[in-house]
Design an enzyme around this catalytic site. Structure first.
Site, PDB file in Angstrom:
ATOM      1  N   ASP A   8      45.070  17.352 -40.009  1.00  0.00           N
ATOM      2  CA  ASP A   8      45.020  16.874 -41.377  1.00  0.00           C
ATOM      3  C   ASP A   8      43.719  16.062 -41.469  1.00  0.00           C
ATOM      4  O   ASP A   8      43.136  15.711 -40.435  1.00  0.00           O
ATOM      5  CB  ASP A   8      46.251  16.010 -41.660  1.00  0.00           C
ATOM      6  N   LEU A   9      43.263  15.785 -42.661  1.00  0.00           N
ATOM      7  CA  LEU A   9      41.994  15.034 -42.803  1.00  0.00           C
ATOM      8  C   LEU A   9      42.217  13.557 -43.168  1.00  0.00           C
ATOM      9  O   LEU A   9      41.951  12.647 -42.371  1.00  0.00           O
ATOM     10  CB  LEU A   9      41.118  15.707 -43.860  1.00  0.00           C
ATOM     11  N   ASP A  10      42.724  13.368 -44.394  1.00  0.00           N
ATOM     12  CA  ASP A  10      42.851  12.004 -44.921  1.00  0.00           C
ATOM     13  C   ASP A  10      43.859  11.189 -44.100  1.00  0.00           C
ATOM     14  O   ASP A  10      45.026  11.540 -44.020  1.00  0.00           O
ATOM     15  CB  ASP A  10      43.318  12.052 -46.382  1.00  0.00           C
ATOM     16  N   THR A  16      40.290   7.898 -45.487  1.00  0.00           N
ATOM     17  CA  THR A  16      40.370   8.233 -46.910  1.00  0.00           C
ATOM     18  C   THR A  16      41.784   8.153 -47.492  1.00  0.00           C
ATOM     19  O   THR A  16      41.940   8.156 -48.712  1.00  0.00           O
ATOM     20  CB  THR A  16      39.798   9.643 -47.165  1.00  0.00           C
ATOM     21  N   LYS A  44      51.063  10.698 -49.804  1.00  0.00           N
ATOM     22  CA  LYS A  44      50.183  11.243 -48.761  1.00  0.00           C
ATOM     23  C   LYS A  44      50.496  12.710 -48.502  1.00  0.00           C
ATOM     24  O   LYS A  44      51.653  13.081 -48.343  1.00  0.00           O
ATOM     25  CB  LYS A  44      50.331  10.439 -47.467  1.00  0.00           C
ATOM     26  N   GLY A  45      49.453  13.526 -48.453  1.00  0.00           N
ATOM     27  CA  GLY A  45      49.615  14.954 -48.175  1.00  0.00           C
ATOM     28  C   GLY A  45      49.924  15.794 -49.397  1.00  0.00           C
ATOM     29  O   GLY A  45      50.002  17.015 -49.324  1.00  0.00           O
ATOM     30  N   SER A 115      44.112  20.473 -44.834  1.00  0.00           N
ATOM     31  CA  SER A 115      44.159  19.348 -45.761  1.00  0.00           C
ATOM     32  C   SER A 115      44.424  19.841 -47.172  1.00  0.00           C
ATOM     33  O   SER A 115      43.899  20.880 -47.570  1.00  0.00           O
ATOM     34  CB  SER A 115      42.821  18.598 -45.743  1.00  0.00           C
ATOM     35  N   ALA A 116      45.214  19.085 -47.922  1.00  0.00           N
ATOM     36  CA  ALA A 116      45.487  19.438 -49.320  1.00  0.00           C
ATOM     37  C   ALA A 116      44.330  19.057 -50.238  1.00  0.00           C
ATOM     38  O   ALA A 116      44.350  19.335 -51.435  1.00  0.00           O
ATOM     39  CB  ALA A 116      46.764  18.745 -49.784  1.00  0.00           C
ATOM     40  N   ASN A 119      38.387  17.925 -51.771  1.00  0.00           N
ATOM     41  CA  ASN A 119      37.174  17.222 -51.346  1.00  0.00           C
ATOM     42  C   ASN A 119      36.917  17.360 -49.844  1.00  0.00           C
ATOM     43  O   ASN A 119      35.918  16.840 -49.340  1.00  0.00           O
ATOM     44  CB  ASN A 119      37.273  15.737 -51.695  1.00  0.00           C
ATOM     45  N   LYS A 146      52.286  21.004 -48.820  1.00  0.00           N
ATOM     46  CA  LYS A 146      53.157  20.265 -47.902  1.00  0.00           C
ATOM     47  C   LYS A 146      54.288  19.634 -48.728  1.00  0.00           C
ATOM     48  O   LYS A 146      54.016  19.226 -49.839  1.00  0.00           O
ATOM     49  CB  LYS A 146      52.354  19.171 -47.187  1.00  0.00           C
ATOM     50  N   GLU A 170      49.019  14.706 -38.044  1.00  0.00           N
ATOM     51  CA  GLU A 170      49.262  14.245 -39.414  1.00  0.00           C
ATOM     52  C   GLU A 170      49.497  12.734 -39.485  1.00  0.00           C
ATOM     53  O   GLU A 170      49.893  12.111 -38.498  1.00  0.00           O
ATOM     54  CB  GLU A 170      50.521  14.928 -39.957  1.00  0.00           C
ATOM     55  N   ASP A 171      49.292  12.183 -40.678  1.00  0.00           N
ATOM     56  CA  ASP A 171      49.649  10.782 -40.919  1.00  0.00           C
ATOM     57  C   ASP A 171      50.707  10.676 -42.023  1.00  0.00           C
ATOM     58  O   ASP A 171      51.114   9.580 -42.381  1.00  0.00           O
ATOM     59  CB  ASP A 171      48.415   9.975 -41.355  1.00  0.00           C
TER      60      ASP A 171
HETATM   61  C1  G6P Z   1      45.485  14.911 -49.270  1.00  0.00           C
HETATM   62  C2  G6P Z   1      45.741  13.437 -49.407  1.00  0.00           C
HETATM   63  C3  G6P Z   1      46.333  13.113 -50.749  1.00  0.00           C
HETATM   64  C4  G6P Z   1      45.473  13.722 -51.859  1.00  0.00           C
HETATM   65  C5  G6P Z   1      45.383  15.223 -51.675  1.00  0.00           C
HETATM   66  C6  G6P Z   1      44.510  15.900 -52.724  1.00  0.00           C
HETATM   67  O1  G6P Z   1      46.708  15.545 -49.116  1.00  0.00           O
HETATM   68  O2  G6P Z   1      46.620  12.981 -48.397  1.00  0.00           O
HETATM   69  O3  G6P Z   1      46.387  11.712 -50.889  1.00  0.00           O
HETATM   70  O4  G6P Z   1      46.012  13.431 -53.135  1.00  0.00           O
HETATM   71  O5  G6P Z   1      44.817  15.475 -50.401  1.00  0.00           O
HETATM   72  O6  G6P Z   1      43.189  15.459 -52.593  1.00  0.00           O
HETATM   73  P1  G6P Z   1      42.034  15.765 -53.638  1.00  0.00           P
HETATM   74  O7  G6P Z   1      40.807  15.243 -52.954  1.00  0.00           O
HETATM   75  O8  G6P Z   1      42.001  17.241 -53.834  1.00  0.00           O
HETATM   76  O9  G6P Z   1      42.363  15.050 -54.882  1.00  0.00           O
HETATM   77 MG    MG Z   2      46.827  12.655 -44.448  1.00  0.00          MG
END
Ligand code: G6P
Ligand code: MG
Length: 224
Positions: A8-10, A16, A44-45, A115-116, A119, A146, A170-171
């Site tokens: 996962d990224l954020d 982030t 989150k996610g 990652s969802a 960005n 997710k 994942e977090d």
């Molecule tokens: C991840 C993060 C979420 C975020 C989602 C969409 O899953 O954990 O907090 O809302 O991505 O991100 P975006 O950059 O497309 O708004």
């Molecule tokens: Mg995350």
């Protein structure tokens, strides 16, 4: 044995998750809603539009906005967020992550991103780690986000690795569920209670604890 690690990224690779929270808080405040950290765990996610829906529902004002207005609200949140992203440099990579990526690469373990976030590609670029990822799943091409397993399964499929030979990191609660439904070994990075409750197979309090040796050890016990 272990053949791929899907990140996962954020909140896993960089901080982030906190920046998303700041941007949502700002947006929510402007429409009279207060969001706290506990509620944020549920965001989150979760995709941008779905997160907005949850915030509006929580504030009990979802019905007061048209679909077009909701899209505008989500765009405003993303503007705050992208503004925060302009400060991102490789310094923002969480402890040990770059070293871990290098270790995986050296040992021919495949690397994917699930990652969802739309960005995600620009964040990997800003962190200067794009080269490590053989696959970055495009969340817009995934029908169910997710906690559905689709995004992790798609990463495994593109990497040509059986989900049973993958570790997911994942977090988020939704993300750990997604990994479990995908049939992968899961690592939760974060607070022990939250990660355990979300069903993580292994909980690490810091990304600095990620090493291939550790993963292989845990993974082999799990698989046998
Ligand atoms: C991840 C993060 C979420 C975020 C989602 C969409 O899953 O954990 O907090 O809302 O991505 O991100 P975006 O950059 O497309 O708004
Ligand atoms: Mg995350």
């Amino acid at each position: 044995n272990l053949k791929a690690v899907i990140f996962d990224l954020d909140g896993v690779i960089t901080d982030t998750a906190e920046w998303h929270f700041l941007a949502w808080s700002e947006l929510a405040k402007s429409i009279g809603i207060h969001i706290n950290k506990e509620f944020n765990e549920e965001l989150k996610g979760i995709s941008r539009m779905e997160s907005l829906e949850r915030i509006l529902d929580m504030g009990g004002i979802a019905h007061t906005f048209t679909e077009k207005e909701k899209v505008e609200l989500a765009q405003r949140k993303n503007k705050y967020y992208v503004q925060l992203l302009t400060q991102m440099t490789p310094e923002n990579i969480f402890p040990g992550i770059r070293k871990f990526l290098e270790e995986l690469k050296k040992n021919h373990i495949k690397i994917g991103l699930a990652s969802a976030s739309k960005n995600a590609p620009s964040i990997l670029d800003a962190l200067q780690i794009t080269e490590f990822f053989q696959v970055v799943v495009d969340p817009e091409k995934i029908a169910k986000g997710k906690p559905a397993p689709d995004i992790f399964l798609s990463a495994a499929e593109k990497l040509l690795v059986n989900p049973r030979n993958c570790v997911g990191i994942e977090d988020s609660i939704a993300g750990l569920q997604s990994i479990r439904y995908a049939g992968m070994f899961s690592i939760g990075v974060g607070t022990l209670d939250i990660m355990k409750e979300a069903g993580a197979n292994l909980v690490l309090e810091s990304t600095a604890e990620l090493t291939l040796e550790r993963l292989n050890g845990m993974f082999n016990i799990h698989a046998s």
